[in-house]
Design a protein around this motif. Structure first.
Motif, PDB file in Angstrom:
ATOM      1  N   GLN A   1       0.831  -1.199   0.000  1.00 42.21           N
ATOM      2  CA  GLN A   1       0.000   0.000   0.000  1.00 42.21           C
ATOM      3  C   GLN A   1       0.874   1.262   0.000  1.00 42.21           C
ATOM      4  OE1 GLN A   1      -3.449   0.046  -0.303  1.00 42.21           O
ATOM      5  NE2 GLN A   1      -2.960  -2.089  -0.724  1.00 42.21           N
ATOM      6  N   ILE A   2       1.864   1.267   0.860  1.00 43.99           N
ATOM      7  CA  ILE A   2       2.768   2.424   0.923  1.00 43.99           C
ATOM      8  C   ILE A   2       3.547   2.548  -0.370  1.00 43.99           C
ATOM      9  CG2 ILE A   2       4.813   3.374   2.059  1.00 43.99           C
ATOM     10  CD1 ILE A   2       3.710   2.123   4.695  1.00 43.99           C
ATOM     11  N   ASP A   3       4.072   1.437  -0.858  1.00 46.36           N
ATOM     12  CA  ASP A   3       4.898   1.462  -2.065  1.00 46.36           C
ATOM     13  C   ASP A   3       4.112   1.972  -3.274  1.00 46.36           C
ATOM     14  OD1 ASP A   3       7.489   0.923  -3.223  1.00 46.36           O
ATOM     15  OD2 ASP A   3       6.556  -0.759  -4.271  1.00 46.36           O
TER      16      ASP A   3
ATOM     17  N   LEU B   1      -2.478  17.950   5.848  1.00 51.91           N
ATOM     18  CA  LEU B   1      -1.802  16.677   5.568  1.00 51.91           C
ATOM     19  C   LEU B   1      -2.853  15.609   5.304  1.00 51.91           C
ATOM     20  CD1 LEU B   1       1.253  15.852   5.646  1.00 51.91           C
ATOM     21  CD2 LEU B   1       0.803  14.894   7.882  1.00 51.91           C
ATOM     22  N   ARG B   2      -2.617  14.781   4.329  1.00 47.45           N
ATOM     23  CA  ARG B   2      -3.474  13.614   4.074  1.00 47.45           C
ATOM     24  C   ARG B   2      -2.795  12.411   4.721  1.00 47.45           C
ATOM     25  NH1 ARG B   2      -7.186  12.313  -0.841  1.00 47.45           N
ATOM     26  NH2 ARG B   2      -8.387  13.642   0.535  1.00 47.45           N
ATOM     27  N   CYS B   3      -3.543  11.729   5.580  1.00 48.11           N
ATOM     28  CA  CYS B   3      -3.002  10.594   6.329  1.00 48.11           C
ATOM     29  C   CYS B   3      -3.752   9.327   5.965  1.00 48.11           C
ATOM     30  CB  CYS B   3      -3.124  10.854   7.827  1.00 48.11           C
ATOM     31  SG  CYS B   3      -2.292  12.361   8.346  1.00 48.11           S
ATOM     32  N   TYR B   4      -2.998   8.243   5.872  1.00 51.67           N
ATOM     33  CA  TYR B   4      -3.557   6.943   5.538  1.00 51.67           C
ATOM     34  C   TYR B   4      -3.334   5.999   6.718  1.00 51.67           C
ATOM     35  CZ  TYR B   4      -3.246   8.893   0.844  1.00 51.67           C
ATOM     36  OH  TYR B   4      -3.361   9.700  -0.258  1.00 51.67           O
ATOM     37  N   VAL B   5      -4.415   5.462   7.255  1.00 53.52           N
ATOM     38  CA  VAL B   5      -4.321   4.446   8.300  1.00 53.52           C
ATOM     39  C   VAL B   5      -4.506   3.116   7.585  1.00 53.52           C
ATOM     40  CG1 VAL B   5      -5.297   3.540  10.429  1.00 53.52           C
ATOM     41  CG2 VAL B   5      -5.280   6.014  10.024  1.00 53.52           C
ATOM     42  N   LEU B   6      -3.436   2.327   7.571  1.00 52.73           N
ATOM     43  CA  LEU B   6      -3.458   1.049   6.871  1.00 52.73           C
ATOM     44  C   LEU B   6      -3.878  -0.040   7.852  1.00 52.73           C
ATOM     45  CD1 LEU B   6      -0.030   1.470   5.052  1.00 52.73           C
ATOM     46  CD2 LEU B   6      -2.300   2.111   4.225  1.00 52.73           C
ATOM     47  N   ARG B   7      -5.099  -0.490   7.754  1.00 50.78           N
ATOM     48  CA  ARG B   7      -5.617  -1.540   8.639  1.00 50.78           C
ATOM     49  C   ARG B   7      -5.338  -2.875   7.952  1.00 50.78           C
ATOM     50  NH1 ARG B   7      -9.160   0.438  12.703  1.00 50.78           N
ATOM     51  NH2 ARG B   7      -9.502   2.674  12.514  1.00 50.78           N
ATOM     52  N   ALA B   8      -4.125  -3.358   8.174  1.00 53.70           N
ATOM     53  CA  ALA B   8      -3.610  -4.495   7.416  1.00 53.70           C
ATOM     54  C   ALA B   8      -4.454  -5.756   7.570  1.00 53.70           C
ATOM     55  CB  ALA B   8      -2.163  -4.768   7.802  1.00 53.70           C
TER      56      ALA B   8
ATOM     57  N   ARG C   1      -7.870  -2.720   4.650  1.00 50.64           N
ATOM     58  CA  ARG C   1      -8.617  -1.485   4.442  1.00 50.64           C
ATOM     59  C   ARG C   1      -7.713  -0.286   4.705  1.00 50.64           C
ATOM     60  NH1 ARG C   1     -12.969  -1.070   8.543  1.00 50.64           N
ATOM     61  NH2 ARG C   1     -11.867   0.621   9.516  1.00 50.64           N
ATOM     62  N   VAL C   2      -7.892   0.750   3.914  1.00 45.90           N
ATOM     63  CA  VAL C   2      -7.164   1.995   4.091  1.00 45.90           C
ATOM     64  C   VAL C   2      -8.168   3.085   4.456  1.00 45.90           C
ATOM     65  CG1 VAL C   2      -5.680   3.724   3.013  1.00 45.90           C
ATOM     66  CG2 VAL C   2      -5.442   1.308   2.370  1.00 45.90           C
ATOM     67  N   ASP C   3      -7.989   3.690   5.632  1.00 46.97           N
ATOM     68  CA  ASP C   3      -8.812   4.832   6.039  1.00 46.97           C
ATOM     69  C   ASP C   3      -8.025   6.099   5.754  1.00 46.97           C
ATOM     70  OD1 ASP C   3     -10.637   2.976   7.008  1.00 46.97           O
ATOM     71  OD2 ASP C   3     -10.021   3.206   9.092  1.00 46.97           O
ATOM     72  N   VAL C   4      -8.677   7.079   5.174  1.00 49.37           N
ATOM     73  CA  VAL C   4      -8.036   8.358   4.841  1.00 49.37           C
ATOM     74  C   VAL C   4      -8.535   9.412   5.822  1.00 49.37           C
ATOM     75  CG1 VAL C   4      -7.710  10.133   3.075  1.00 49.37           C
ATOM     76  CG2 VAL C   4      -7.890   7.712   2.409  1.00 49.37           C
ATOM     77  N   ILE C   5      -7.587  10.114   6.440  1.00 50.74           N
ATOM     78  CA  ILE C   5      -7.915  11.197   7.365  1.00 50.74           C
ATOM     79  C   ILE C   5      -7.182  12.445   6.891  1.00 50.74           C
ATOM     80  CG2 ILE C   5      -7.807  12.019   9.752  1.00 50.74           C
ATOM     81  CD1 ILE C   5      -7.603   9.061  10.622  1.00 50.74           C
TER      82      ILE C   5
END
Length: 181
Positions: free
Chosen positions: A36-38, A106-113, A117-121
């Motif tokens: 996801q990060i890559d 800032l756009r933040c991504y919480v990666l719920r591995a 699921r990816v939550d965007v904050i």
């Protein structure tokens, strides 16, 4: 280059990573988060980013480590299956990154591995500062009470309030409910 970006480390293979104690599912979750990060961060990013938040007098009031940040984006991986609200933690990381780079959003991504699921904050500077200031004020006043924020505190392993709760639960007191951090 975007502010705060640097070359990434190459992906490690199982031959170079200590996988003792990790299940195949754990490794799959880690690979998913990495992918996801890559795919979203590209090749220019900082990983394991130590962040500090300072008040108006430049005193550190909070610190932590985000998993990855680059430009106006930040990523943090979570591996539990629960639906915990990570917004306060993400706001603190975002504030530290914004202070470091003079950003206001800032756009933040919480990666719920585990949930894939990816939550965007999306975090605004003033909103994050207000949230962090409220947490610091709450922690600094009155009687200590264990909460979700304890695991972020450097003193959580020696905190009398946390230790009192642990001892009560260990002794089987029914008037104290176990809580997770």
């Amino acid at each position: 280059a975007s502010p705060g970006c640097s070359s990434t480390r190459p992906r490690q293979t199982s031959a170079t990573v200590d996988t003792d104690g990790l299940t195949l599912q754990d490794l799959a979750d880690i690979d998913w988060a990495y992918d996801q990060i890559d795919s979203k961060a590209g090749k220019d990013r900082q990983v394991e980013v130590p962040l500090s938040i300072v008040d108006g007098e430049f005193h550190e009031i909070m610190h932590g480590t985000a998993d990855c940040a680059c430009g106006a984006e930040l990523w943090d991986a979570k591996f539990g299956r629960g639906e915990h609200d990570y917004t306060p933690q993400i706001q603190s990381y975002a504030l530290g990154w914004m202070q470091r780079h003079g950003l206001t959003r800032l756009r933040c991504y919480v990666l719920r591995a585990a949930l894939r699921r990816v939550d965007v904050i999306d975090v605004e500077y003033d909103e994050a500062m207000a949230a962090v200031t409220a947490i610091v004020a709450r922690v600094g006043q009155g009687e200590r009470c264990p909460s979700d924020f304890c695991s972020w505190c450097d003193a959580h392993l020696t905190c009398s309030a946390v230790n009192e709760r642990v001892q009560a639960v260990a002794k089987g007191r029914e008037d104290w409910e176990p809580i997770t951090y």
